[in-house]
Design an enzyme around this catalytic site. Sequence first.
Site, PDB file in Angstrom:
ATOM      1  N   ASP A 222       0.810  -1.217   0.000  1.00  0.00           N
ATOM      2  CA  ASP A 222       0.000   0.000   0.000  1.00  0.00           C
ATOM      3  C   ASP A 222       0.850   1.277   0.000  1.00  0.00           C
ATOM      4  O   ASP A 222       1.998   1.260   0.430  1.00  0.00           O
ATOM      5  CB  ASP A 222      -0.879   0.039   1.263  1.00  0.00           C
ATOM      6  CG  ASP A 222      -2.009  -0.968   1.208  1.00  0.00           C
ATOM      7  OD1 ASP A 222      -2.028  -1.801   0.283  1.00  0.00           O
ATOM      8  OD2 ASP A 222      -2.869  -0.926   2.101  1.00  0.00           O
ATOM      9  N   ASP A 223       0.221   2.347  -0.453  1.00  0.00           N
ATOM     10  CA  ASP A 223       0.663   3.737  -0.235  1.00  0.00           C
ATOM     11  C   ASP A 223       1.678   4.299  -1.227  1.00  0.00           C
ATOM     12  O   ASP A 223       1.967   5.480  -1.197  1.00  0.00           O
ATOM     13  CB  ASP A 223       1.245   3.953   1.183  1.00  0.00           C
ATOM     14  CG  ASP A 223       0.229   3.722   2.285  1.00  0.00           C
ATOM     15  OD1 ASP A 223      -0.953   3.514   1.950  1.00  0.00           O
ATOM     16  OD2 ASP A 223       0.615   3.740   3.453  1.00  0.00           O
ATOM     17  N   HIS A 273      -5.941   3.133  -4.241  1.00  0.00           N
ATOM     18  CA  HIS A 273      -5.865   3.381  -2.791  1.00  0.00           C
ATOM     19  C   HIS A 273      -6.227   4.848  -2.513  1.00  0.00           C
ATOM     20  O   HIS A 273      -5.678   5.467  -1.613  1.00  0.00           O
ATOM     21  CB  HIS A 273      -4.467   3.039  -2.286  1.00  0.00           C
ATOM     22  CG  HIS A 273      -4.341   2.877  -0.791  1.00  0.00           C
ATOM     23  ND1 HIS A 273      -5.273   2.229  -0.017  1.00  0.00           N
ATOM     24  CD2 HIS A 273      -3.377   3.291   0.076  1.00  0.00           C
ATOM     25  CE1 HIS A 273      -4.886   2.249   1.262  1.00  0.00           C
ATOM     26  NE2 HIS A 273      -3.743   2.903   1.339  1.00  0.00           N
ATOM     27  N   HIS A 277      -5.173   9.651  -0.020  1.00  0.00           N
ATOM     28  CA  HIS A 277      -5.046   8.893   1.234  1.00  0.00           C
ATOM     29  C   HIS A 277      -5.745   9.584   2.393  1.00  0.00           C
ATOM     30  O   HIS A 277      -5.227   9.675   3.510  1.00  0.00           O
ATOM     31  CB  HIS A 277      -3.582   8.604   1.583  1.00  0.00           C
ATOM     32  CG  HIS A 277      -3.406   7.353   2.401  1.00  0.00           C
ATOM     33  ND1 HIS A 277      -3.682   7.315   3.748  1.00  0.00           N
ATOM     34  CD2 HIS A 277      -3.031   6.105   2.065  1.00  0.00           C
ATOM     35  CE1 HIS A 277      -3.454   6.089   4.191  1.00  0.00           C
ATOM     36  NE2 HIS A 277      -3.067   5.332   3.187  1.00  0.00           N
ATOM     37  N   HIS A 369       3.434  -2.220   3.721  1.00  0.00           N
ATOM     38  CA  HIS A 369       3.489  -0.828   3.286  1.00  0.00           C
ATOM     39  C   HIS A 369       4.739  -0.535   2.472  1.00  0.00           C
ATOM     40  O   HIS A 369       5.851  -0.710   2.948  1.00  0.00           O
ATOM     41  CB  HIS A 369       3.432   0.106   4.496  1.00  0.00           C
ATOM     42  CG  HIS A 369       2.107   0.079   5.172  1.00  0.00           C
ATOM     43  ND1 HIS A 369       1.838  -0.740   6.240  1.00  0.00           N
ATOM     44  CD2 HIS A 369       0.962   0.737   4.895  1.00  0.00           C
ATOM     45  CE1 HIS A 369       0.576  -0.571   6.599  1.00  0.00           C
ATOM     46  NE2 HIS A 369       0.025   0.316   5.803  1.00  0.00           N
TER      47      HIS A 369
HETATM   48 ZN   LIG Z   1      -2.642   3.329   3.079  1.00  0.00          ZN
END
Ligand SMILES: [Zn+2]
Length: 404
Positions: A222-223, A273, A277, A369
Amino acid sequence: MPLVKKGDTGPEVREIQRMLSESGLRVTVDGKFGDRTEAAIKLFQKRNGLISDGVVGPKTKAALQRETKKRASSDLSSGSPSSAGKGGTFYVVKKNETLSEISRKVGVPTTLLSKINGIQNPNFVREGQKLKIPEGSMPDKTPNAAGSKGAADVQPPTSEINNLRSLEVGRIYTPEQLKGMLEALAPVAGSLSISRGSPVPGSRSDDSKKLKQGLRVALTFDDGPFSVTTPVILDTLKQNGSSATFFIVGSMAVQHPDLVRRIISEGHILGNHSYSHSALRGLSPKDLYNEVRRANAIIQNLTGSSPKFFRPPYGDFGKNVIDVAASHDLTAVAWSNVAFNDYPPPEDPEEFIRGLTASLTDGYTIMLHDGLWSTVNLLPKLMKSLKNAGVKIVPLSEVLDATS
Ligand SMILES: [Zn+2]
């Protein structure tokens, strides 16, 4: 002392939740002891070497009080740099404080703070974290002094990512399934203290080899994308011949279009995503729609196809969020490694990998992450552990088919 447990309500529960929250665990302080509070208690108990049963008895309560007290005393030094002996000072991060705010306070650019503290994502600072402030830098008494703009420039336009973590549960397709998933996952959290002492994959004992033979799991990151960590993750995946799903943030993707294309060209899947955020559930319908739509459009523009999967930031599976995702033909996907979150970075990476590997079941989705060096560093060992256990890393779609 009476036990406090799932199903209880009232001021006692609220007090427990407040202490959990101050201990860095994400719970809603609403006085209702539900699944999330129970999961937080289990995690707290595990971290503190207590029996992880999710029930608050005298020992757990005492540990919570100790932890809260400890945090409160370290707060005394927050808000101003304190001496770290020779070589500079430390700054203790206050609640909800961002790196760019700290940068302005201490007069050090976020880029430099990130570098010397090993922070890949400037949004990943958390309350209580000690940041090293370089020698010779002068705390800036005037908050709006020159230089703050430069610091703000390197901050990706994402809001607080810190503190996500640890409580979002399971793989969830609809809000209705959430409760069932939480319940299904509870035994996983409960087995932590047991798995610590049991034979685990990758250990020297031959008996423990191939313990998870044939299980299918999916890897997700993610991210990102991030200029420094994403290429390393991609290299590791390539070396292992494994594919993964990258849940990317739209505002990050526009900064690194080359990495988005590389992810696709190396056979991985891209997921949405959100654009910035943000915590989506609280947004207006229009803003929520735009968060999903913009990220989709960016991925479509860069790769020629729209993503199929969506993961809301902070595991925010509100009905409004799921509905908007569905209106974009996106399947909302959570994760299974609730009790084995890579953020905050595990104190003992080896134990993290052993525990995570031991907790795997067929159709498990591992969430990690991008943007964290700690994760990048443990990834090769995790891949090895999975391989030794006989686990098959498969595309996310295959895992969802297996469990839906
Ligand atoms: Zn995230």
